[in-house]
Design a protein around this motif. Structure first.
Motif, PDB file in Angstrom:
ATOM      1  N   VAL A  64       0.808  -1.224   0.000  1.00 43.14           N
ATOM      2  CA  VAL A  64       0.000   0.000   0.000  1.00 43.14           C
ATOM      3  C   VAL A  64       0.838   1.269   0.000  1.00 43.14           C
ATOM      4  O   VAL A  64       0.329   2.344  -0.358  1.00 43.14           O
ATOM      5  CB  VAL A  64      -0.978   0.014   1.197  1.00 43.14           C
ATOM      6  CG1 VAL A  64      -1.969  -1.145   1.105  1.00 43.14           C
ATOM      7  CG2 VAL A  64      -0.231  -0.026   2.525  1.00 43.14           C
ATOM      8  N   ALA A  65       2.110   1.203   0.403  1.00 43.13           N
ATOM      9  CA  ALA A  65       2.938   2.411   0.498  1.00 43.13           C
ATOM     10  C   ALA A  65       4.393   2.003   0.653  1.00 43.13           C
ATOM     11  O   ALA A  65       4.698   0.828   0.897  1.00 43.13           O
ATOM     12  CB  ALA A  65       2.499   3.284   1.680  1.00 43.13           C
ATOM     13  N   GLY A  66       5.287   2.972   0.515  1.00 43.71           N
ATOM     14  CA  GLY A  66       6.706   2.713   0.679  1.00 43.71           C
ATOM     15  C   GLY A  66       7.346   3.704   1.630  1.00 43.71           C
ATOM     16  O   GLY A  66       6.909   4.863   1.724  1.00 43.71           O
ATOM     17  N   ILE A  67       8.382   3.256   2.349  1.00 40.21           N
ATOM     18  CA  ILE A  67       9.143   4.131   3.246  1.00 40.21           C
ATOM     19  C   ILE A  67      10.623   3.863   3.020  1.00 40.21           C
ATOM     20  O   ILE A  67      11.070   2.711   3.063  1.00 40.21           O
ATOM     21  CB  ILE A  67       8.794   3.895   4.726  1.00 40.21           C
ATOM     22  CG1 ILE A  67       7.295   4.054   4.978  1.00 40.21           C
ATOM     23  CG2 ILE A  67       9.572   4.864   5.614  1.00 40.21           C
ATOM     24  CD1 ILE A  67       6.879   3.772   6.412  1.00 40.21           C
ATOM     25  N   GLY A  68      11.375   4.928   2.761  1.00 37.43           N
ATOM     26  CA  GLY A  68      12.813   4.817   2.568  1.00 37.43           C
ATOM     27  C   GLY A  68      13.563   5.681   3.561  1.00 37.43           C
ATOM     28  O   GLY A  68      12.961   6.433   4.339  1.00 37.43           O
ATOM     29  N   GLN A  69      14.884   5.579   3.527  1.00 33.40           N
ATOM     30  CA  GLN A  69      15.718   6.332   4.461  1.00 33.40           C
ATOM     31  C   GLN A  69      16.645   7.266   3.717  1.00 33.40           C
ATOM     32  O   GLN A  69      17.302   6.878   2.746  1.00 33.40           O
ATOM     33  CB  GLN A  69      16.543   5.378   5.327  1.00 33.40           C
ATOM     34  CG  GLN A  69      17.400   6.099   6.368  1.00 33.40           C
ATOM     35  CD  GLN A  69      17.874   5.166   7.456  1.00 33.40           C
ATOM     36  OE1 GLN A  69      17.072   4.529   8.134  1.00 33.40           O
ATOM     37  NE2 GLN A  69      19.181   5.066   7.627  1.00 33.40           N
ATOM     38  N   LEU A  70      16.696   8.511   4.187  1.00 31.33           N
ATOM     39  CA  LEU A  70      17.607   9.503   3.631  1.00 31.33           C
ATOM     40  C   LEU A  70      19.047   9.184   4.027  1.00 31.33           C
ATOM     41  O   LEU A  70      19.287   8.691   5.139  1.00 31.33           O
ATOM     42  CB  LEU A  70      17.258  10.900   4.146  1.00 31.33           C
ATOM     43  CG  LEU A  70      16.031  11.591   3.557  1.00 31.33           C
ATOM     44  CD1 LEU A  70      15.615  12.742   4.458  1.00 31.33           C
ATOM     45  CD2 LEU A  70      16.342  12.106   2.160  1.00 31.33           C
ATOM     46  N   PRO A  71      20.008   9.478   3.165  1.00 28.57           N
ATOM     47  CA  PRO A  71      21.408   9.377   3.585  1.00 28.57           C
ATOM     48  C   PRO A  71      21.654  10.318   4.758  1.00 28.57           C
ATOM     49  O   PRO A  71      21.034  11.394   4.852  1.00 28.57           O
ATOM     50  CB  PRO A  71      22.185   9.829   2.343  1.00 28.57           C
ATOM     51  CG  PRO A  71      21.252   9.616   1.204  1.00 28.57           C
ATOM     52  CD  PRO A  71      19.876   9.867   1.750  1.00 28.57           C
ATOM     53  N   PRO A  72      22.526   9.946   5.694  1.00 31.51           N
ATOM     54  CA  PRO A  72      22.743  10.757   6.899  1.00 31.51           C
ATOM     55  C   PRO A  72      23.119  12.207   6.611  1.00 31.51           C
ATOM     56  O   PRO A  72      22.771  13.103   7.383  1.00 31.51           O
ATOM     57  CB  PRO A  72      23.881  10.018   7.612  1.00 31.51           C
ATOM     58  CG  PRO A  72      23.813   8.619   7.111  1.00 31.51           C
ATOM     59  CD  PRO A  72      23.342   8.713   5.697  1.00 31.51           C
ATOM     60  N   GLU A  73      23.817  12.440   5.499  1.00 36.36           N
ATOM     61  CA  GLU A  73      24.287  13.799   5.213  1.00 36.36           C
ATOM     62  C   GLU A  73      23.218  14.684   4.579  1.00 36.36           C
ATOM     63  O   GLU A  73      23.419  15.887   4.415  1.00 36.36           O
ATOM     64  CB  GLU A  73      25.512  13.744   4.292  1.00 36.36           C
ATOM     65  CG  GLU A  73      25.248  13.261   2.865  1.00 36.36           C
ATOM     66  CD  GLU A  73      25.223  11.749   2.741  1.00 36.36           C
ATOM     67  OE1 GLU A  73      25.134  11.254   1.599  1.00 36.36           O
ATOM     68  OE2 GLU A  73      25.297  11.059   3.790  1.00 36.36           O
ATOM     69  N   ARG A  74      22.068  14.107   4.227  1.00 38.31           N
ATOM     70  CA  ARG A  74      21.014  14.891   3.572  1.00 38.31           C
ATOM     71  C   ARG A  74      19.951  15.293   4.587  1.00 38.31           C
ATOM     72  O   ARG A  74      19.399  14.470   5.298  1.00 38.31           O
ATOM     73  CB  ARG A  74      20.376  14.105   2.427  1.00 38.31           C
ATOM     74  CG  ARG A  74      21.380  13.690   1.351  1.00 38.31           C
ATOM     75  CD  ARG A  74      20.684  13.312   0.069  1.00 38.31           C
ATOM     76  NE  ARG A  74      20.110  14.487  -0.579  1.00 38.31           N
ATOM     77  CZ  ARG A  74      19.427  14.431  -1.725  1.00 38.31           C
ATOM     78  NH1 ARG A  74      19.218  13.273  -2.317  1.00 38.31           N
ATOM     79  NH2 ARG A  74      18.946  15.522  -2.268  1.00 38.31           N
ATOM     80  N   LEU A 133      16.713  16.958   4.277  1.00 39.59           N
ATOM     81  CA  LEU A 133      15.606  17.446   3.461  1.00 39.59           C
ATOM     82  C   LEU A 133      14.302  17.408   4.254  1.00 39.59           C
ATOM     83  O   LEU A 133      14.164  16.627   5.197  1.00 39.59           O
ATOM     84  CB  LEU A 133      15.466  16.581   2.205  1.00 39.59           C
ATOM     85  CG  LEU A 133      16.678  16.540   1.273  1.00 39.59           C
ATOM     86  CD1 LEU A 133      16.425  15.552   0.133  1.00 39.59           C
ATOM     87  CD2 LEU A 133      16.971  17.926   0.716  1.00 39.59           C
ATOM     88  N   PRO A 134      13.334  18.242   3.879  1.00 33.11           N
ATOM     89  CA  PRO A 134      12.026  18.156   4.528  1.00 33.11           C
ATOM     90  C   PRO A 134      11.424  16.764   4.319  1.00 33.11           C
ATOM     91  O   PRO A 134      11.553  16.170   3.243  1.00 33.11           O
ATOM     92  CB  PRO A 134      11.202  19.231   3.804  1.00 33.11           C
ATOM     93  CG  PRO A 134      12.218  20.163   3.221  1.00 33.11           C
ATOM     94  CD  PRO A 134      13.403  19.322   2.881  1.00 33.11           C
ATOM     95  N   VAL A 135      10.786  16.243   5.334  1.00 32.97           N
ATOM     96  CA  VAL A 135      10.183  14.914   5.269  1.00 32.97           C
ATOM     97  C   VAL A 135       8.707  15.072   4.930  1.00 32.97           C
ATOM     98  O   VAL A 135       7.976  15.778   5.622  1.00 32.97           O
ATOM     99  CB  VAL A 135      10.365  14.177   6.608  1.00 32.97           C
ATOM    100  CG1 VAL A 135       9.619  12.854   6.597  1.00 32.97           C
ATOM    101  CG2 VAL A 135      11.856  13.950   6.879  1.00 32.97           C
ATOM    102  N   ALA A 136       8.269  14.422   3.843  1.00 29.79           N
ATOM    103  CA  ALA A 136       6.887  14.563   3.400  1.00 29.79           C
ATOM    104  C   ALA A 136       6.472  13.346   2.581  1.00 29.79           C
ATOM    105  O   ALA A 136       7.294  12.739   1.892  1.00 29.79           O
ATOM    106  CB  ALA A 136       6.721  15.831   2.556  1.00 29.79           C
ATOM    107  N   TRP A 137       5.195  13.014   2.653  1.00 31.57           N
ATOM    108  CA  TRP A 137       4.652  11.974   1.795  1.00 31.57           C
ATOM    109  C   TRP A 137       4.632  12.468   0.351  1.00 31.57           C
ATOM    110  O   TRP A 137       4.306  13.630   0.103  1.00 31.57           O
ATOM    111  CB  TRP A 137       3.241  11.591   2.241  1.00 31.57           C
ATOM    112  CG  TRP A 137       3.230  10.654   3.405  1.00 31.57           C
ATOM    113  CD1 TRP A 137       3.052  10.972   4.726  1.00 31.57           C
ATOM    114  CD2 TRP A 137       3.423   9.238   3.348  1.00 31.57           C
ATOM    115  NE1 TRP A 137       3.123   9.841   5.500  1.00 31.57           N
ATOM    116  CE2 TRP A 137       3.351   8.753   4.689  1.00 31.57           C
ATOM    117  CE3 TRP A 137       3.654   8.322   2.313  1.00 31.57           C
ATOM    118  CZ2 TRP A 137       3.495   7.406   5.002  1.00 31.57           C
ATOM    119  CZ3 TRP A 137       3.799   6.988   2.621  1.00 31.57           C
ATOM    120  CH2 TRP A 137       3.717   6.536   3.950  1.00 31.57           C
ATOM    121  N   THR A 138       4.969  11.594  -0.575  1.00 34.63           N
ATOM    122  CA  THR A 138       4.974  11.931  -1.993  1.00 34.63           C
ATOM    123  C   THR A 138       3.931  11.103  -2.727  1.00 34.63           C
ATOM    124  O   THR A 138       3.916   9.874  -2.608  1.00 34.63           O
ATOM    125  CB  THR A 138       6.353  11.675  -2.622  1.00 34.63           C
ATOM    126  OG1 THR A 138       7.322  12.494  -1.973  1.00 34.63           O
ATOM    127  CG2 THR A 138       6.348  11.997  -4.106  1.00 34.63           C
TER     128      THR A 138
END
Length: 258
Positions: free
Chosen positions: A58-68, A70-75
């Protein structure tokens, strides 16, 4: 509850994903809130899992690289038969393509773009992964709405890129348009003018089905999230806008059809 159609008309919202700083804690939040279970997904862009309801993705969740940072938001992802051609059309109509198009393993081909107002969305050309595979059950995406300053200009962008038919709500103080494909409502545009959150700007909002909006809103807070707009009756049912512990906003709704 129904399995989502396997063939998606281009322009149909077909997937939602979230890229966060803490994948493990975010998984726990949504597992507790929606009852999601998880399986590994494509890792071309880093650690990534797919959420399941009743064994259906139903959906996906990933992880940002530690150095990034960025604002966290559903796409919200919109279906396309040709990600490269759609990306070119987005650019020619005043939008921006920030990521891709690129292959996500055997799952499909994708890109991340933004409309002329700055709202971020994805495009998805399905291969092995068709997208959200279940509709109408608690914990599944039920609707996607663009929250923007005013709808007239940006509506023309989406109509040109995806071929939507638009139906406007005629009102002096309500700027709202429903986007249709083949006569079927698939998404909406909501112009809120100066009420647009300054810290977010124009954005796509994902609605998730719940059994009890008030109880789910209370649970969000218990799990470390936030209530941004308390439960209230809306056009589609009782809804509330909330955010997870990393600040990703979404709407929970108990459908009037439930």
């Amino acid at each position: 509850m129904t399995e989502a159609a396997t063939a998606r008309t281009p322009g149909t919202p077909c997937w939602v994903s979230l890229i966060v700083h803490g994948l493990s804690t975010t998984r726990s939040f949504y597992a507790d809130l929606f009852g999601w279970e998880f399986v590994p997904g494509p890792d071309q862009l880093g650690p990534y899992v797919r959420a399941l309801v009743d064994g259906k993705v139903v959906a996906g969740i990933g992880q940002l690289p530690p150095e990034r940072h960025l604002p966290v938001a559903w796409t919200t992802y919109l279906a396309t038969d040709d990600a490269d051609a759609t990306a070119e059309t987005i650019r020619s109509c005043g939008g921006t393509v920030a990521v891709g198009p690129l292959d996500a393993g055997e799952a499909g081909r994708m890109a991340i773009a933004s409309d002329p107002g700055g709202a971020v969305f994805g495009i998805w050309q399905a291969a092995a992964h068709i997208g959200t595979a279940l509709a109408g059950a608690p914990g599944t995406p039920v609707w996607n709405e663009l929250v923007t300053r005013e709808t007239s200009t940006v509506c023309k962008f989406y109509q040109t890129v995806f071929g939507y038919e638009a139906e406007a709500v005629v009102s002096a103080d309500f700027d709202y348009q429903t986007l249709r494909l083949e006569g079927r409502p698939v998404a909406s545009l909501h112009g809120v003018g100066h009420a647009l959150p300054r810290d977010r700007g124009p954005h796509w909002m994902t609605y998730f089905e719940v059994l009890d909006t008030d109880e789910a809103a209370r649970r969000v807070v218990e799990l470390g999230g936030y209530v941004l707009q308390p439960p209230q009756e809306g056009l589609g049912g009782r809804m509330a806008t909330v955010a997870d512990p990393e600040g990703a906003a979404f709407t929970i709704i108990r459908s009037t059809e439930g």
